[in-house]
Design a protein around this motif. Structure first.
Motif, PDB file in Angstrom:
ATOM      1  N   LEU A 130       0.837  -1.190   0.000  1.00 23.02           N
ATOM      2  CA  LEU A 130       0.000   0.000   0.000  1.00 23.02           C
ATOM      3  C   LEU A 130       0.878   1.247   0.000  1.00 23.02           C
ATOM      4  O   LEU A 130       2.047   1.214   0.387  1.00 23.02           O
ATOM      5  CB  LEU A 130      -0.913   0.000   1.227  1.00 23.02           C
ATOM      6  CG  LEU A 130      -1.890  -1.172   1.343  1.00 23.02           C
ATOM      7  CD1 LEU A 130      -2.592  -1.149   2.688  1.00 23.02           C
ATOM      8  CD2 LEU A 130      -2.905  -1.144   0.214  1.00 23.02           C
ATOM      9  N   LYS A 131       0.280   2.351  -0.428  1.00 20.07           N
ATOM     10  CA  LYS A 131       1.004   3.619  -0.391  1.00 20.07           C
ATOM     11  C   LYS A 131       0.041   4.765  -0.107  1.00 20.07           C
ATOM     12  O   LYS A 131      -1.144   4.717  -0.455  1.00 20.07           O
ATOM     13  CB  LYS A 131       1.755   3.865  -1.694  1.00 20.07           C
ATOM     14  CG  LYS A 131       0.869   4.158  -2.893  1.00 20.07           C
ATOM     15  CD  LYS A 131       1.718   4.488  -4.121  1.00 20.07           C
ATOM     16  CE  LYS A 131       0.835   4.801  -5.334  1.00 20.07           C
ATOM     17  NZ  LYS A 131       1.631   5.155  -6.524  1.00 20.07           N
ATOM     18  N   ILE A 132       0.555   5.790   0.526  1.00 19.86           N
ATOM     19  CA  ILE A 132      -0.180   7.038   0.779  1.00 19.86           C
ATOM     20  C   ILE A 132       0.675   8.184   0.251  1.00 19.86           C
ATOM     21  O   ILE A 132       1.864   8.294   0.582  1.00 19.86           O
ATOM     22  CB  ILE A 132      -0.473   7.230   2.278  1.00 19.86           C
ATOM     23  CG1 ILE A 132      -1.488   6.195   2.759  1.00 19.86           C
ATOM     24  CG2 ILE A 132      -1.026   8.637   2.544  1.00 19.86           C
ATOM     25  CD1 ILE A 132      -1.819   6.314   4.236  1.00 19.86           C
ATOM     26  N   PHE A 170       1.746   5.268  11.079  1.00 17.18           N
ATOM     27  CA  PHE A 170       3.129   5.603  10.718  1.00 17.18           C
ATOM     28  C   PHE A 170       3.192   6.940   9.989  1.00 17.18           C
ATOM     29  O   PHE A 170       4.048   7.784  10.286  1.00 17.18           O
ATOM     30  CB  PHE A 170       3.706   4.491   9.845  1.00 17.18           C
ATOM     31  CG  PHE A 170       5.094   4.768   9.342  1.00 17.18           C
ATOM     32  CD1 PHE A 170       6.189   4.610  10.168  1.00 17.18           C
ATOM     33  CD2 PHE A 170       5.297   5.184   8.034  1.00 17.18           C
ATOM     34  CE1 PHE A 170       7.472   4.867   9.704  1.00 17.18           C
ATOM     35  CE2 PHE A 170       6.570   5.445   7.564  1.00 17.18           C
ATOM     36  CZ  PHE A 170       7.664   5.279   8.401  1.00 17.18           C
ATOM     37  N   VAL A 171       2.276   7.155   9.034  1.00 19.26           N
ATOM     38  CA  VAL A 171       2.250   8.407   8.269  1.00 19.26           C
ATOM     39  C   VAL A 171       2.015   9.595   9.197  1.00 19.26           C
ATOM     40  O   VAL A 171       2.715  10.622   9.120  1.00 19.26           O
ATOM     41  CB  VAL A 171       1.163   8.341   7.175  1.00 19.26           C
ATOM     42  CG1 VAL A 171       0.980   9.709   6.523  1.00 19.26           C
ATOM     43  CG2 VAL A 171       1.526   7.303   6.125  1.00 19.26           C
ATOM     44  N   ASN A 172       1.049   9.480  10.094  1.00 20.01           N
ATOM     45  CA  ASN A 172       0.737  10.591  11.009  1.00 20.01           C
ATOM     46  C   ASN A 172       1.907  10.902  11.940  1.00 20.01           C
ATOM     47  O   ASN A 172       2.213  12.071  12.198  1.00 20.01           O
ATOM     48  CB  ASN A 172      -0.513  10.260  11.823  1.00 20.01           C
ATOM     49  CG  ASN A 172      -1.759  10.209  10.966  1.00 20.01           C
ATOM     50  OD1 ASN A 172      -1.876  10.936   9.972  1.00 20.01           O
ATOM     51  ND2 ASN A 172      -2.707   9.354  11.323  1.00 20.01           N
ATOM     52  N   LEU A 224      -3.659  15.168   2.138  1.00 19.21           N
ATOM     53  CA  LEU A 224      -3.295  13.871   2.704  1.00 19.21           C
ATOM     54  C   LEU A 224      -4.129  12.808   2.001  1.00 19.21           C
ATOM     55  O   LEU A 224      -5.335  12.696   2.227  1.00 19.21           O
ATOM     56  CB  LEU A 224      -3.551  13.853   4.214  1.00 19.21           C
ATOM     57  CG  LEU A 224      -3.227  12.551   4.955  1.00 19.21           C
ATOM     58  CD1 LEU A 224      -1.768  12.173   4.772  1.00 19.21           C
ATOM     59  CD2 LEU A 224      -3.568  12.686   6.437  1.00 19.21           C
ATOM     60  N   GLY A 225      -3.489  12.062   1.103  1.00 18.59           N
ATOM     61  CA  GLY A 225      -4.219  11.105   0.279  1.00 18.59           C
ATOM     62  C   GLY A 225      -4.681   9.888   1.052  1.00 18.59           C
ATOM     63  O   GLY A 225      -4.281   9.642   2.197  1.00 18.59           O
ATOM     64  N   GLN A 226      -5.531   9.117   0.398  1.00 17.12           N
ATOM     65  CA  GLN A 226      -6.037   7.878   0.967  1.00 17.12           C
ATOM     66  C   GLN A 226      -5.137   6.711   0.556  1.00 17.12           C
ATOM     67  O   GLN A 226      -4.451   6.775  -0.466  1.00 17.12           O
ATOM     68  CB  GLN A 226      -7.469   7.626   0.483  1.00 17.12           C
ATOM     69  CG  GLN A 226      -8.477   8.666   0.964  1.00 17.12           C
ATOM     70  CD  GLN A 226      -8.617   8.689   2.475  1.00 17.12           C
ATOM     71  OE1 GLN A 226      -8.626   7.649   3.119  1.00 17.12           O
ATOM     72  NE2 GLN A 226      -8.723   9.889   3.033  1.00 17.12           N
ATOM     73  N   ASN A 254       1.505  -3.381   6.031  1.00 16.54           N
ATOM     74  CA  ASN A 254       0.527  -3.521   7.110  1.00 16.54           C
ATOM     75  C   ASN A 254      -0.426  -2.339   7.088  1.00 16.54           C
ATOM     76  O   ASN A 254      -0.038  -1.201   7.370  1.00 16.54           O
ATOM     77  CB  ASN A 254       1.251  -3.604   8.462  1.00 16.54           C
ATOM     78  CG  ASN A 254       0.320  -4.017   9.577  1.00 16.54           C
ATOM     79  OD1 ASN A 254      -0.860  -3.704   9.561  1.00 16.54           O
ATOM     80  ND2 ASN A 254       0.865  -4.719  10.561  1.00 16.54           N
ATOM     81  N   ALA A 255      -1.696  -2.585   6.738  1.00 17.63           N
ATOM     82  CA  ALA A 255      -2.672  -1.504   6.571  1.00 17.63           C
ATOM     83  C   ALA A 255      -2.925  -0.763   7.874  1.00 17.63           C
ATOM     84  O   ALA A 255      -3.020   0.475   7.893  1.00 17.63           O
ATOM     85  CB  ALA A 255      -3.983  -2.061   6.014  1.00 17.63           C
ATOM     86  N   GLU A 256      -3.058  -1.489   8.984  1.00 18.44           N
ATOM     87  CA  GLU A 256      -3.335  -0.843  10.267  1.00 18.44           C
ATOM     88  C   GLU A 256      -2.153  -0.001  10.735  1.00 18.44           C
ATOM     89  O   GLU A 256      -2.322   1.082  11.285  1.00 18.44           O
ATOM     90  CB  GLU A 256      -3.669  -1.908  11.310  1.00 18.44           C
ATOM     91  CG  GLU A 256      -4.956  -2.684  11.013  1.00 18.44           C
ATOM     92  CD  GLU A 256      -5.253  -3.716  12.083  1.00 18.44           C
ATOM     93  OE1 GLU A 256      -4.435  -3.816  13.035  1.00 18.44           O
ATOM     94  OE2 GLU A 256      -6.266  -4.414  11.968  1.00 18.44           O
TER      95      GLU A 256
END
Length: 331
Positions: A72-74, A183-185, A288-290, A176-178
């Motif tokens: 996944l990526k944001i 991590f981003v925040n 802030l993307g999804q 890891n989605a959760e």
């Protein structure tokens, strides 16, 4: 007698030299022809092996392309405030270095207790905006009208600050989605935790608020001057009214200058209000993307690379075998 025979001797020697030259050229063409003939015979002899290697390479390349890693990526669009662009890149490089080193102590210090390093990566790049050449030409023509004025320095300074603070895109990769969102925040909070830049921003915001207060006070005074002028204009409607206003210090001011000054105050207030909204953090978050899924091929899209490698190896082995065979004849 000898003089009459010398030209004939010279002509015959020239004919012999030309004959040898044409003979050498013929031998050269024959050698080239034999070389191409040998290459053709070699390819004809090994055609099925070469075709088999190409088919095998294509099958292996196609199979490797089917091995896809999912993560996944944001994507986060940010804008550095003040002169914090280099600081932003330094922080991202620091975070990525600690990811590569799997330094869990560093991430615990910024509030990430349990970190999953699998597929974790952080990159940053500048967001390139489209350039409209026609609008740029019109803008340059407009700047010429401000030539040799005090306003040109302010305009150029503002443009240089704007061009040096492009928007940037930070991309966070994870599996890891959760864990990913947290991590981003945490990383964004760490980026904006600089005491130095937060201290400068506090001073900027304080100055902007004070500037707004002073401009609003001056604007109120200007409105009173304009109101008094309007009232005097109404009371002297039948008489000729001067376009200048006499202030308490007996200096005359053109009414057009008063309106221009008022417009400047309004623009300054608008600019400072925008600064108070924008300059809240050293690095402002524009978007802030999804989370989105990324499919990455194990081998890439160039499936012809493996057949090429197989054929190249086959030719190298054939050359080595040929040289080894020739070397035995020499010994």
């Amino acid at each position: 007698m000898a003089e009459n025979q010398s030209p004939k001797t010279q002509n015959s020697s020239d004919e012999i030299d030309l004959g040898q030259l044409f003979h050498l050229i013929g031998k050269g063409f024959n050698a080239i022809f034999r070389f191409f003939l040998r290459v053709f015979l070699y390819l004809k002899k090994n055609i099925f092996i070469l075709i088999g290697l190409v088919i095998l390479g294509l099958v292996i390349g196609y199979g490797l392309n089917k091995i896809i890693s999912k993560r996944l990526k944001i994507e986060v669009i940010v804008k550095p405030q003040l002169e914090s662009k280099n600081y932003l890149y330094d922080v991202i490089n620091e975070v990525q270095s600690n990811i590569s080193a799997k330094d869990s102590v560093f991430f615990k210090s910024i509030g990430i207790e349990k970190i999953d390093f699998s597929g974790l990566e952080v990159t940053i790049s500048r967001v390139v905006e489209d350039v409209n050449s026609e609008s740029d030409i019109k803008y340059l023509e407009l700047l010429q009208s401000f030539e040799n004025t005090d306003a040109i320095s302010d305009i150029v300074r503002a443009e240089l600050q704007n061009k040096s603070s492009f928007n940037h895109q930070i991309t966070f990769y994870y599996k890891n989605a959760e864990f990913g969102k947290d991590f981003v925040n945490k990383i964004l909070e760490y980026i904006n935790s600089s005491k130095y830049y937060n201290g400068i921003l506090e001073v900027y915001r304080s100055n902007a608020a004070y500037r707004i207060k002073e401009d609003e006070y001056l604007l109120k005074q200007v409105d009173e001057i304009i109101s008094n002028y309007t009232n005097s204009l109404a009371s002297k409607s039948n008489n000729t009214v001067s376009e200048r206003i006499v202030l308490d210090n007996q200096e005359q001011v053109n009414i057009a200058d008063i309106f221009e000054y008022k417009t400047g105050l309004i623009r300054d207030i608008e600019t400072k209000k925008l600064e108070l909204i924008e300059r809240t953090e050293p690095v402002s978050i524009i978007n802030l993307g999804q989370p989105q899924e990324e499919h990455k091929s194990f081998f890439g899209k160039n499936i012809v690379l493996i057949p090429f490698i197989f054929i190249l190896v086959f030719f190298i082995i054939s050359i080595l075998l040929f040289l080894n065979k020739k070397s035995k004849t020499l010994t």
